[in-house]
Design a protein around this motif. Structure first.
Motif, short mmCIF file in Angstrom:
data_model
loop_
_atom_site.label_atom_id
_atom_site.label_comp_id
_atom_site.label_asym_id
_atom_site.label_seq_id
_atom_site.Cartn_x
_atom_site.Cartn_y
_atom_site.Cartn_z
N ALA A 41 69.83 -63.84 43.91
CA ALA A 41 70.93 -63.03 43.38
C ALA A 41 71.89 -62.74 44.52
CB ALA A 41 70.42 -61.72 42.78
N ARG A 85 68.80 -67.01 33.09
CA ARG A 85 68.84 -68.16 34.00
C ARG A 85 68.68 -69.49 33.27
NH1 ARG A 85 68.83 -66.64 39.53
NH2 ARG A 85 70.24 -64.84 39.45
N ARG A 142 75.11 -65.71 34.90
CA ARG A 142 74.59 -65.41 36.23
C ARG A 142 74.81 -63.94 36.58
NH1 ARG A 142 72.67 -68.03 40.88
NH2 ARG A 142 72.04 -69.56 39.30
N SER A 145 72.23 -61.86 34.68
CA SER A 145 70.89 -61.94 35.26
C SER A 145 70.82 -61.18 36.57
CB SER A 145 70.49 -63.40 35.47
OG SER A 145 71.31 -64.03 36.45
N THR A 146 71.91 -61.20 37.35
CA THR A 146 71.94 -60.43 38.60
C THR A 146 71.90 -58.94 38.30
OG1 THR A 146 73.20 -62.18 39.72
CG2 THR A 146 73.26 -59.98 40.71
N THR A 161 77.25 -56.53 41.62
CA THR A 161 77.24 -57.99 41.54
C THR A 161 78.41 -58.55 42.32
OG1 THR A 161 76.27 -57.85 39.33
CG2 THR A 161 77.25 -59.95 39.96
#
Length: 199
Positions: A41, A85, A142, A145-146, A161
């Protein structure tokens, strides 16, 4: 012509090869993520967080830090992280395959000497849209998910993020230039036909 534009058959097999390469690449990314004990991440300190001395340097807001977090450390939200992911990989692969399919149709129109037909115009627009959608979809997944990783680590108060719009704007520029060049060529062809009609 090279790269699959020599004939309809060559174009077909070239696009099959590109599609196969895209599927293999996506499968390799999925396997690499699945087999890894870590999830990565990229985060940045929040704008109101103090500067931190780190390894002889200074970590401050605006600095991007790539974390390799053990999956066992984010077990609380690993299901959501895995979904995002894998979704990023699958969605990105689907967008690439759609782009390849419409590129195949466009090149087929070029081979059949109808490069400026309505169908060819639509095909090229779809290719341009896929170029722009790829960084939007994969980047969005992305980021989500981070965010889940930060939530699992309970660091949302100190990190944010780290997102970059560089890939998105590059895709937009390429897509716009593609359409502009196509429009210029189409207009040039029309003018050439008009000139031939006057002779």
């Amino acid at each position: 012509m090279a790269y699959g534009l020599g004939s309809a058959r060559a174009n077909k097999w070239a696009m099959v090869f590109y599609a196969g390469a895209a599927v293999v690449w996506s499968g390799w990314k999925a396997w690499k993520y699945h087999s890894s004990d870590y999830v990565s991440a990229v985060v940045t300190p929040r704008y109101n967080s103090p500067t931190i001395e780190l390894l002889g340097g200074r970590l401050q807001p605006g600095n991007a830090v790539e974390l390799a977090v053990a999956k066992s450390d984010v077990q609380r939200l690993i299901g959501m992280i895995d979904f995002m992911r894998y979704g990023e990989i699958v969605a990105g692969g689907i967008v690439i395959l759609i782009g390849i399919f419409f590129a195949y149709r466009f090149f087929l129109n070029v081979i059949e000497e109808t490069p400026f037909s309505t169908r060819a115009s639509v095909d090229l627009v779809v290719v341009a849209v896929c170029l722009v959608l790829y960084p939007v979809i994969t980047g969005g997944l992305r980021v989500m998910s981070t965010n889940a990783i930060q939530s699992a680590l309970e660091t949302t108060d100190v990190t944010d993020t780290a997102g970059s719009l560089g890939a998105f704007w590059l895709a937009v520029i390429v897509a716009v230039v593609l359409q502009f060049v196509y429009a210029v060529l189409r207009q040039g062809s029309k003018l050439a036909r008009d000139a031939d009609g006057l002779v």
